[in-house]
Every structure is written in structure tokens, then in C-alpha cells.
Enzyme design. Structure first.
Site, PDB file in Angstrom:
ATOM      1  N   LYS A 166      -8.159  -0.595  11.078  1.00  6.88           N
ATOM      2  CA  LYS A 166      -7.487  -1.059   9.853  1.00  6.88           C
ATOM      3  C   LYS A 166      -6.218  -0.246   9.625  1.00  6.88           C
ATOM      4  O   LYS A 166      -5.174  -0.770   9.234  1.00  6.88           O
ATOM      5  CB  LYS A 166      -8.440  -0.936   8.663  1.00  6.88           C
ATOM      6  CG  LYS A 166      -7.951  -1.593   7.381  1.00  6.88           C
ATOM      7  CD  LYS A 166      -7.084  -0.709   6.522  1.00  6.88           C
ATOM      8  CE  LYS A 166      -6.683  -1.415   5.233  1.00  6.88           C
ATOM      9  NZ  LYS A 166      -5.719  -0.650   4.431  1.00  6.88           N
TER      10      LYS A 166
ATOM     11  N   ASP B 169       3.240 -14.339  11.649  1.00  9.63           N
ATOM     12  CA  ASP B 169       1.894 -14.701  11.209  1.00  9.63           C
ATOM     13  C   ASP B 169       0.944 -13.520  11.460  1.00  9.63           C
ATOM     14  O   ASP B 169       0.439 -13.341  12.572  1.00  9.63           O
ATOM     15  CB  ASP B 169       1.477 -15.946  12.010  1.00  9.63           C
ATOM     16  CG  ASP B 169       0.093 -16.446  11.647  1.00  9.63           C
ATOM     17  OD1 ASP B 169      -0.656 -15.710  10.982  1.00  9.63           O
ATOM     18  OD2 ASP B 169      -0.237 -17.572  12.058  1.00  9.63           O
TER      19      ASP B 169
ATOM     20  N   HIS C  18      -1.951  10.166  -1.344  1.00  9.13           N
ATOM     21  CA  HIS C  18      -2.135   8.967  -2.151  1.00  9.13           C
ATOM     22  C   HIS C  18      -1.952   9.294  -3.631  1.00  9.13           C
ATOM     23  O   HIS C  18      -1.344   8.550  -4.374  1.00  9.13           O
ATOM     24  CB  HIS C  18      -3.555   8.419  -1.965  1.00  9.13           C
ATOM     25  CG  HIS C  18      -3.649   7.407  -0.877  1.00  9.13           C
ATOM     26  ND1 HIS C  18      -2.824   6.313  -0.812  1.00  9.13           N
ATOM     27  CD2 HIS C  18      -4.457   7.312   0.189  1.00  9.13           C
ATOM     28  CE1 HIS C  18      -3.132   5.594   0.240  1.00  9.13           C
ATOM     29  NE2 HIS C  18      -4.122   6.182   0.880  1.00  9.13           N
TER      30      HIS C  18
ATOM     31  N   GLU D 290       0.819  -1.222   0.000  1.00 11.15           N
ATOM     32  CA  GLU D 290       0.000   0.000   0.000  1.00 11.15           C
ATOM     33  C   GLU D 290       0.852   1.271   0.000  1.00 11.15           C
ATOM     34  O   GLU D 290       1.651   1.489   0.925  1.00 11.15           O
ATOM     35  CB  GLU D 290      -0.928  -0.001   1.232  1.00 11.15           C
ATOM     36  CG  GLU D 290      -1.876   1.179   1.231  1.00 11.15           C
ATOM     37  CD  GLU D 290      -2.993   1.067   2.272  1.00 11.15           C
ATOM     38  OE1 GLU D 290      -3.400  -0.058   2.613  1.00 11.15           O
ATOM     39  OE2 GLU D 290      -3.440   2.127   2.740  1.00 11.15           O
TER      40      GLU D 290
HETATM   41  C1  MEV Z   1      -6.123   3.175   4.610  1.00 10.09           C
HETATM   42  O1  MEV Z   1      -5.431   2.004   4.316  1.00 10.09           O
HETATM   43  C2  MEV Z   1      -6.193   3.389   6.111  1.00 10.09           C
HETATM   44  C3  MEV Z   1      -7.054   4.562   6.572  1.00 10.09           C
HETATM   45  O2  MEV Z   1      -8.361   4.419   6.035  1.00 10.09           O
HETATM   46  C4  MEV Z   1      -7.100   4.485   8.070  1.00 10.09           C
HETATM   47  C5  MEV Z   1      -8.099   5.440   8.704  1.00 10.09           C
HETATM   48  O3  MEV Z   1      -9.063   5.819   8.048  1.00 10.09           O
HETATM   49  O4  MEV Z   1      -7.865   5.774   9.888  1.00 10.09           O
HETATM   50  C6  MEV Z   1      -6.499   5.864   6.089  1.00 10.09           C
END
Ligand code: MEV
Length: 411
Positions: free
Chosen positions: A254, A270, A368, A77
Site C-alpha cells: 500500500k 487509470d 504525520h 494523504e
Molecule cells: C500509509 O499510507 C502507508 C504506510 O502504512 C506504508 C507502510 O506501512 O509501509 C506507512
């Protein structure tokens, strides 16, 4: 590492220069460039045909428990490595990350069927020391290193398929992730339990919800480096949202796992086990919650904290067999699994702070888009500085297409 992890302009160096800058030996360079051989891969999993490769980057600027540390991250990513490095840069101004891992105790489960749970539980409580001894006979090396089974407890369950007894075997796994040691012990102990209780052992397996193997990390992020008091308030608002809405909490976590998984994977660990534990822990109150929390200090700086279970090792499995994982561990200079988990938790916190800072201020698309535009420029045939210049222009124009990149390349 004794040297600083603060390397201004690291991202502008060529890949070879980067490897020299961080002092990789020729063997380490080969390890991170080539990784596993096909022959090694054939011994790792079944039906091998090749590899799916993941880029390995280095996050800079980390100070963890007073030690400068370069952090290898394996991720596909864009922005993840840069974001972690940026947040670590902010944190280092006020001392970096303080992290603390508990004793590395994992839990094994033995499911006993066809027993009176009360009677069987009493028998097991009486035989506790025999059970621990039997478990420890399965892994003498672990015991020599100061680890081994530490406790046995039981839990009577009344289920849709009748009564059952769950036996928990607690094991200090030292520098291992622990699945092999714990599963072997559980299988051996289950046979003994069958004999003593007359029960029928069903599952015998480690739990990935490693509530005894917690790690916490905290850091202070300077108000001004975050963009001022308003940015701090916005970040706090963003966290409150994650605490109040599960849809946001999942994405919040995430982002944390972007950092945690990248270091976990880079070291051959893992990451599915770590993910399972993290999300179970996020739900421990009965509601899925963010894994981080933030508050202001008296100067308006932001104090961030992260706590989660982290079952990672530095011995056994792919951590040993994958040369790239070995190189990753030596780049970080970690000597114990606990030290590794302290770095991983710090990266998780950094990753979260970076995401919140971007989201609560300029948004994440800008960063990004820069990387996306570079990928497009490279697809159009540009390379190096040329790709960066073309990408910058496309971002400014708001038109990021291969066609436009080709036109700019032609010019
Ligand atoms: C993207 O991989 C992760 C984010 O969505 C985390 C978040 O929103 O806190 C940018």
C-alpha cells in the site's frame, strides 16, 4: 528538464513562488489551478454535478536514469510528497534511480464458448497471421507508430461450466495505456473467430495483469543517510516481515502504491488498472508478497529494487483531455509512456523506502502529526508561518486540538 530537481527549501516557498521556481508558464499555472472545466467533465462521465478535488504537489530531488526530474503527485494523504522527496534526496547521493520499462505489450482476452478447445485452438494457430492483420486494421495509427498486434495464443480451459477456449491477443500499445485499442481489436477478432471456429465469443476485454509490460526501478540508499547500520538492519528486518506475513505485505505494498497512484492520477491515468496489475503481480508465486526487495552492498548501503506491471499512457483518455494532466506530463518532461512508467516505479520505490525508514526508526506518527497539527491550526484560523509555529508548539506539547490552536492564535 535540464535544471536540477534539488530545490532546497521548496516546501517553505509560497504556492505561487513554487510555480515560478519550477518555471511553469501562465497556461500551465492555470491548468494545474483549474484543471478540468465543467464542460469537459460533462463529456467525460455521466450525470456530472461537480468535482471532488485532490491536491497536486511536486516531489523534488528525483534523478531517474541520470535525468533530474520534478514529479507531480496527486494525493489527499499528508506526508506522501515529502516522504518521496526525502527518499529521492537520499538516493540522489549515490546516483539516483535506475529504471527500465519493457516493450509496452498488453494482453487482450477473447473467451470462446461452445467449441472443442483443441480443434478451435488448431484453427486459430493456423490463422494467426490473418488474425494479427485483422487486429491491426482496427488501429492504423498505432501500427504507423510501430505498435500493433504481435501474437495470438490460446489456452484450453476446463471449467465448472464446461470447456472453453481462451484466446490471448498480444498488442504493443506504444504510448497508450491500451485499453481502447486492445478492446476494439478483441471485439473485431472475436467475430472472425466465431466464423472460423463456429464458437460463441463471450468476454472480449484487456487484461490489467500486464505481465508483458513490466517496469523495474532500483537505487542505492546510503547507510549514513538512512541513520546508520542499525537503521539499515531494521529496514531489512521490516522487509523480511513483509515477505513472511501477508497482513504486513498488504500494507507494505500500500505504501508503494501511495507513490505510484499519486503520479498515475496526476497524469490522468487509470490507477485502478495499475492497482489491479500490481496486486496480481504481488501474488504471482501463489503467495501475496512485497513488491520491493532490499539487500546490503559491501559498504553497508541499502540497494532497493521494485518490479511491477505498469500500464500507463501519455496519449488518449484523461491524459489528453485534462489540462492538469498535460501540465503534469510536461513538468516531468516525459516523451514516452515508458519514460513515464520508469519515473512512476522510481517514486514507488522511494515511497516504500521512506515508509520503511520512518517505521523502522522513529515511527510514522511524528511526521504525520506535524501536518495534522498544521491542518488543525488552519482550521482554528491560523495561516502561513503562523500555522506552522502553532503546529510545532502543539506537537511539542502533545496536545493537538482546535481549542489549543485557538488559544495559541489568541496569544
Ligand atoms: C500509509 O499510507 C502507508 C504506510 O502504512 C506504508 C507502510 O506501512 O509501509 C506507512
Amino acid at each position: 528538464m535540464d535544471k536540477t530537481s534539488r530545490i532546497p527549501g521548496f516546501h517553505k516557498l509560497s504556492r505561487l513562488e513554487r510555480m515560478d521556481k519550477i518555471g511553469l508558464s501562465d497556461a500551465q499555472k492555470k491548468a494545474v489551478e483549474e484543471g478540468l472545466s465543467l464542460e469537459q467533465a460533462e463529456h467525460m462521465i455521466e450525470n456530472v454535478i461537480g468535482f471532488v478535488k485532490t491536491p497536486l504537489g511536486i516531489a523534488t530531488n528525483f534523478i531517474v536514469n541520470g535525468r533530474d526530474c520534478l514529479v507531480p503527485m496527486a494525493t489527499e494523504e499528508p506526508s506522501v510528497v515529502a516522504a518521496a522527496s526525502n527518499a529521492a534526496k537520499i538516493a540522489r547521493e549515490l546516483g539516483g534511480f535506475k529504471a527500465n520499462a519493457s516493450r509496452p505489450v498488453m494482453r487482450g482476452l477473447i473467451q470462446l464458448m461452445d467449441v472443442d478447445p483443441k480443434k478451435a485452438g488448431d484453427i486459430i494457430a493456423e490463422r494467426k497471421s490473418e488474425i494479427i492483420e485483422l487486429a491491426n486494421r482496427q488501429d492504423k495509427i498505432l501500427v504507423e507508430r510501430g505498435g500493433g498486434a504481435t501474437d495470438v495464443t490460446t489456452r484450453a480451459l476446463s471449467t465448472g461450466r464446461g470447456p472453453m477456449l481462451l484466446v490471448y491477443l498480444m498488442v504493443d500499445v506504444r504510448d497508450a495505456m491500451g485499453a481502447n485499442a486492445v478492446n476494439t481489436m478483441c471485439e473485431a477478432v472475436s467475430k472472425y473467430l466465431a466464423g472460423e471456429t463456429g464458437g460463441r465469443p463471450c468476454l472480449r476485454i484487456i487484461s490489467n495483469y500486464a505481465t508483458e509490460r513490466l517496469v523495474s526501478a532500483s537505487a542505492i540508499f546510503g547507510r549514513d543517510e538512512l541513520g546508520g547500520p542499525r537503521a539499515v538492519e531494521s529496514i531489512l528486518d521490516a522487509c523480511e516481515l513483509a515477505a513472511s506475513d501477508v497482513y504486513r505485505a498488504a500494507t507494505h505494498n500500500k505504501g508503494i502504491m501511495n507513490g505510484i497512484d499519486a503520479v498515475t492520477a496526476a497524469t490522468g491515468n487509470d490507477f485502478r488498472a495499475v492497482e489491479a496489475g500490481a496486486h496480481a503481480y504481488a501474488s504471482r508465486s501463489g503467495r501475496y508478497m512485497p513488491l520491493t526487495s532490499y539487500r546490503k552492498d559491501k559498504d553497508g548501503n541499502l540497494i532497493g529494487e521494485l518490479e511491477l506491471p505498469l500500464a500507463v499512457g501519455i496519449v488518449g483518455g484523461a491524459t489528453r483531455t485534462n489540462p492538469a494532466a498535460q501540465a503534469a506530463l510536461s513538468i516531468m518532461g516525459v516523451k514516452t509512456a515508458n519514460e513515464l512508467s520508469e519515473i512512476i516505479a522510481s517514486v514507488g520505490l522511494a515511497q516504500n523506502l521512506a515508509a520503511l525508514k520512518a517505521l523502522a526508526t522513529e515511527g510514522i506518527q511524528k511526521g504525520h502529526m506535524r501536518l495534522h497539527a498544521q491542518n488543525i491550526a488552519i482550521t482554528a484560523g491560523a495561516s502561513g508561518g503562523e500555522a506552522e509555529r502553532i503546529a510545532a508548539q502543539m506537537v511539542e506539547e502533545g496536545k493537538i486540538t482546535v481549542e489549543r490552536a485557538r488559544q495559541l492564535l489568541g496569544k
